[in-house]
Every structure is written in structure tokens, then in C-alpha cells.
Design an enzyme around this catalytic site. Structure first.
Site, PDB file in Angstrom:
ATOM      1  N   GLU A 134      44.684  49.131  36.788  1.00 47.92           N
ATOM      2  CA  GLU A 134      43.971  47.969  37.491  1.00 47.92           C
ATOM      3  C   GLU A 134      44.941  46.796  37.287  1.00 47.92           C
ATOM      4  O   GLU A 134      45.765  46.835  35.977  1.00 47.92           O
ATOM      5  CB  GLU A 134      42.741  47.554  36.715  1.00 47.92           C
ATOM      6  CG  GLU A 134      42.386  46.218  36.881  1.00 47.92           C
ATOM      7  CD  GLU A 134      41.014  45.655  36.027  1.00 47.92           C
ATOM      8  OE1 GLU A 134      40.288  46.703  35.653  1.00 47.92           O
ATOM      9  OE2 GLU A 134      40.711  44.566  36.079  1.00 47.92           O
ATOM     10  N   GLU A 139      42.398  35.680  37.922  1.00 48.71           N
ATOM     11  CA  GLU A 139      41.127  35.758  37.233  1.00 48.71           C
ATOM     12  C   GLU A 139      40.920  34.646  36.198  1.00 48.71           C
ATOM     13  O   GLU A 139      41.998  34.082  35.729  1.00 48.71           O
ATOM     14  CB  GLU A 139      40.998  37.170  36.128  1.00 48.71           C
ATOM     15  CG  GLU A 139      39.864  37.203  35.612  1.00 48.71           C
ATOM     16  CD  GLU A 139      39.717  38.378  35.019  1.00 48.71           C
ATOM     17  OE1 GLU A 139      40.674  39.144  34.348  1.00 48.71           O
ATOM     18  OE2 GLU A 139      38.503  39.138  34.726  1.00 48.71           O
TER      19      GLU A 139
END
Ligand SMILES: *[C@@H]1O[C@H](CO)[C@@H](O)[C@H](O)[C@H]1NC(C)=O
Ligand SMILES: *[C@@H]1O[C@H](CO)[C@@H](O)[C@H](O)[C@H]1NC(C)=O
Ligand SMILES: *[C@@H]1O[C@H](CO)[C@@H](O)[C@H](O)[C@H]1NC(C)=O
Ligand SMILES: *[C@@H]1O[C@H](CO)[C@@H](O)[C@H](O)[C@H]1NC(C)=O
Ligand SMILES: *[C@@H]1O[C@H](CO)[C@@H](O)[C@H](O)[C@H]1NC(C)=O
Ligand SMILES: *[C@@H]1O[C@H](CO)[C@@H](O)[C@H](O)[C@H]1NC(C)=O
Ligand SMILES: *[C@@H]1O[C@H](CO)[C@@H](O)[C@H](O)[C@H]1NC(C)=O
Length: 352
Positions: A134, A139
Site C-alpha cells: 500500500e 493522509e
């Protein structure tokens, strides 16, 4: 190991350091959503207090649409008074296609979701997780001032002390999902323009993610510092024109071809859940209780909980397979079977 197997591994290990990429996919305007899947389920992955709408409801409720300026909006419901124990509606989408090692993606974003309880991300994941890795490009949570970037992998991939990157804010170096509560090898994007109101007030910016054999790199440019080489609708990108990335994970300490499989790009906006709702993290920038005091009741907390995206573009290396189209897995595996058969025949002929 067969002769063909040996040939194969040598070809895979040989360094293929290329900095030149050409466009293979453009997600923008009124066709943006055509090639993404809507999650259409409650958040059964990170325990957020959200229902991720399916495509029909997302369009109907206007939580996903292309606005008058031609930009794409993905947002949290800011019109409903939510009562316990309900979740609030939101969006999570992932690309139908997957992109192989040797690709690069650029996201031009004007506004990111922010505010107490809000947990937005623009990231990528392999179908098999965590085995296929990932990559989190953007974020952030709650009322923090800066965003983070990270890798999440099987054990054995770490952020290298020899990374060539501008950020000095390294939160964790081990990318393994098994430790540090799956925090990943996280780096903070050290500018106030990387999240929140400051990001939007600066006109947002551009995130570039390079998923290369020799390492993974992320660049961030605020609106006034976008290199001319990626302004406009650039059909090719030479990463040597982008300067030093803000985050860099060299393959020397994380063999990209071992820890990463083809990636699907994802946008999502969770509320509370494992990260934003963690009591200690929540208390760092917000007051009260994440679900009780923010998700429930008055929806105006979510007026800023939206992505506004100008485009997402994916680039690949000329002559290489970059895009694995949805539904193409079967023909791909058929091709691998054929390659093995041909290899075995060649091996037999050579052995004779
Ligand atoms: C989450 O929900 C989706 C859709 O129903 C399902 O396909 C998936 O298996 C679920 N995942 C987990 C971890 O429960
Ligand atoms: C969030 O941060 C901004 C800027 O620092 C501040 O003005 C605002 O009051 C904060 N909001 C909350 C809910 O803490
Ligand atoms: C990461 O490090 C920065 C700088 O030290 C800090 O402000 C931030 O809270 C940390 N983030 C996380 C998720 O630990
Ligand atoms: C935009 O980025 C440039 C280059 O990093 C920096 O000098 C400038 O201060 C940034 N502008 C804002 C408003 O953050
Ligand atoms: C950008 O270029 C690509 C291919 O070169 C094209 O498919 C796409 O429509 C263009 N996008 C815009 C917004 O002009
Ligand atoms: C990173 O890789 C170098 C070179 O292979 C090695 O010497 C070093 O121990 C590695 N560092 C970590 C933290 O694994
Ligand atoms: C929801 O937020 C948007 C701005 O993101 C705003 O234009 C709209 O008026 C808000 N809706 C309500 C019902 O307040």
C-alpha cells in the site's frame, strides 16, 4: 530451478532505472467517475463511522459529482442530522484498473477534506493486502496542520537511512503492517500547505507518486510552485525535472518488486475509526468525543469535508505493460501460463 526460471529472475533483478514516463490514463471532468468502483458498504476495514455509498446513491445524494468548473467533488454528507447509532454517508472509490511497478500518478487537488473526526486519504493498494503493498500519498486526520505519507507492507521493508528526500520529519521507519499498530513507515509532509484550510487557501497543490523498481518517491508542490514540466496536460513526465521528492523509499531497503504488486488508486473520507478516532490522536487537535460530539447531530461540521480534484493522471514507461484493466486478470494469467510453457519448450531444446 529451471533454466527459464534463472533467465526470468535475472531479468527481474536487472536495474531498470528510467525517469521518462508517458500518459496512459486521464481521470478528469465529466468522465472522471466512469473508471472507479464505489465501495458501497459500511467501513468494515478501518472501523470509521461512515457508510460508503454505492455509485447510484453517491450521485443521487450529490456526494460525488463533477461541478460547474469541471472539477470532481467527493464529500461527506453535510445535510443530515445523524442520530446514534447511525453512521454518516461518505465516499470511498478505487480505480477499476491496476497499475504496475514502473508507473507514476499525479493528482491535482484544490481542496482536501478536513475538520474534527475527518480522516481523508489519497492512496493505493494491491488487491492482495498486505502482501501486495500500500502506498499512501496523502493522509491526514482531524484538525492537524500537516499531512503524512507512508508505505504499508509485509515484514522486511523499511525506510532507508539513505533516502534522498526533503522531509526531515520521519515518524516510523518500519513499513510492516504487523508492528506499531500498522502505522506504516510514515513521513510528515512538512508544510502547512499540505492539509486543512491552509492547503485550500493556497489553491491546493499537486501530488506526484513514482512507483518505480528502484524505489517509491512522492513529490508535493503547492499551487505557486508546480514545475512547468507538469503544468497543463503534460503527455510525458521526466522525474529529473521535479527536484528532490518530499518522501523517498529506496529499493535498497525495500525491494519494490518483492513487496509491491499492481496498485489500484483510492480516494476515501472516513470519520473517526482506527486513526482519526484513536482517543490520544483525536485529543491532540480536537476536543470532546469523536463520534458523540462530531459525527452525530449538526452536519455543519462537514462543510469542509470534501475533495475537489482537477485530475488524476497515470503515466507509464514506453513499451511496458502499465495498465492492467479490470477483468484482464484472466488473460494475464493465461499469458503467464503460455510464457511458462514456451519457456519449458525452450529449456528442453537448449538441454538437448
Ligand atoms: C467488507 O465488505 C465488502 C462488501 O460487502 C466485502 O466484500 C468484504 O469482504 C468485507 N471485508 C471485510 C474485511 O469484512
Ligand atoms: C482547528 O484549527 C484552526 C487553526 O489552527 C483553529 O482556528 C480552529 O479553532 C480549530 N478547530 C477546532 C475545532 O479545534
Ligand atoms: C509525525 O511527526 C510529526 C513531527 O514530529 C508530528 O507533528 C506528528 O504528530 C507525527 N504524526 C504521527 C501520526 O505520529
Ligand atoms: C510554496 O512552495 C514554495 C516552494 O517550496 C515555498 O517557497 C512557498 O513558501 C510556498 N507557499 C506557501 C504559501 O506555502
Ligand atoms: C489530457 O490528455 C489525455 C491524453 O493525452 C487526454 O485523454 C485527456 O482528455 C486530456 N485531458 C484534458 C483535461 O484535456
Ligand atoms: C538498509 O540497507 C543497507 C544496505 O543494504 C543495510 O546495510 C542496512 O542495514 C539496511 N537498513 C535497515 C534499517 O534495514
Ligand atoms: C455543505 O457544504 C458546502 C460547502 O462544502 C456548502 O456549499 C453547502 O451549503 C453545505 N450544505 C448545507 C446544507 O449547509
Amino acid at each position: 530451478m529451471s533454466r527459464f526460471g534463472l533467465l526470468c529472475s535475472v531479468a527481474l533483478i536487472a536495474p531498470v532505472v528510467k525517469a521518462q514516463y508517458q500518459i496512459v490514463k486521464d481521470y478528469s471532468g465529466s468522465t472522471f467517475f466512469d473508471d472507479w468502483n464505489f465501495y458501497g458498504n459500511f467501513d468494515n476495514l478501518t472501523h470509521g463511522n461512515v457508510n460508503y455509498l454505492d455509485e447510484i446513491d453517491a450521485f443521487h445524494d450529490k456526494l460525488a459529482f463533477t461541478n460547474g468548473a469541471g472539477n470532481v467533488i467527493m464529500r461527506v454528507d453535510n445535510t443530515t442530522d445523524v442520530a446514534a447509532p447511525q453512521n454518516r454517508n461518505s465516499i470511498r472509490i478505487s480505480t477499476k484498473d491496476q497499475f504496475t511497478v514502473g508507473s507514476l500518478w499525479i493528482a491535482d487537488i484544490l481542496h482536501v477534506p478536513y475538520g474534527c473526526s475527518v480522516w481523508p486519504a489519497f492512496w493505493s493498494s494491491a488487491v492482495e493486502w498486505p502482501a501486495g503493498g500500500e502506498i499512501d500519498t496523502f493522509e491526514a486526520v482531524n484538525n492537524e496542520s500537516m499531512s503524512t505519507m507512508a508505505l504499508h507492507t509485509a515484514p522486511g521493508c523499511v525506510h532507508s537511512p539513505n533516502a534522498v528526500q526533503s522531509s526531515t520529519l520521519i515518524n516510523q521507519t518500519d513499513c510492516s503492517t504487523d508492528i506499531n499498530n500498522n502505522e506504516g513507515c510514515t513521513i510528515t509532509n512538512p508544510t502547512l500547505a499540505s492539509y486543512g484550510a491552509a492547503f485550500a487557501n493556497n489553491g491546493g497543490g499537486v501530488y506526484v507518486t513514482e512507483f518505480a523498481v528502484d524505489g517509491i518517491s512522492i513529490w508535493f508542490f503547492n499551487r505557486s510552485s508546480i514545475p512547468s514540466s507538469i503544468q497543463g496536460n503534460a503527455s510525458s513526465v521526466d522525474t529529473s525535472t521535479l527536484g528532490i521528492p518530499v518522501g523517498n523509499w529506496p529499493a535498497s531497503n525495500c525491494t519494490v518488486t518483492e513487496f509491491f504488486q499492481p496498485q489500484q488508486l483510492v480516494f476515501d473520507i472516513a470519520l473517526c475509526g482506527d486513526f482519526a478516532g484513536n482517543a490520544q490522536i483525536f485529543a491532540e487537535t480536537c476536543s470532546g468525543v469523536c463520534y458523540d460530539d462530531w459525527v452525530l447531530g449538526d452536519p455543519s461540521n462537514y462543510d469542509n469535508a470534501y475533495f475537489e480534484v482537477q485530475y488524476v493522471r497515470v503515466y507509464g514507461q514506453p513499451g511496458e505493460l502499465t495498465v492492467i484493466q479490470s477483468g484482464a486478470q484472466r488473460s494475464l494469467s493465461l499469458r503467464s501460463v503460455l510464457a511458462v510453457v514456451v519457456g519449458a519448450i525452450i529449456g528442453t531444446i537448449m538441454a538437448l
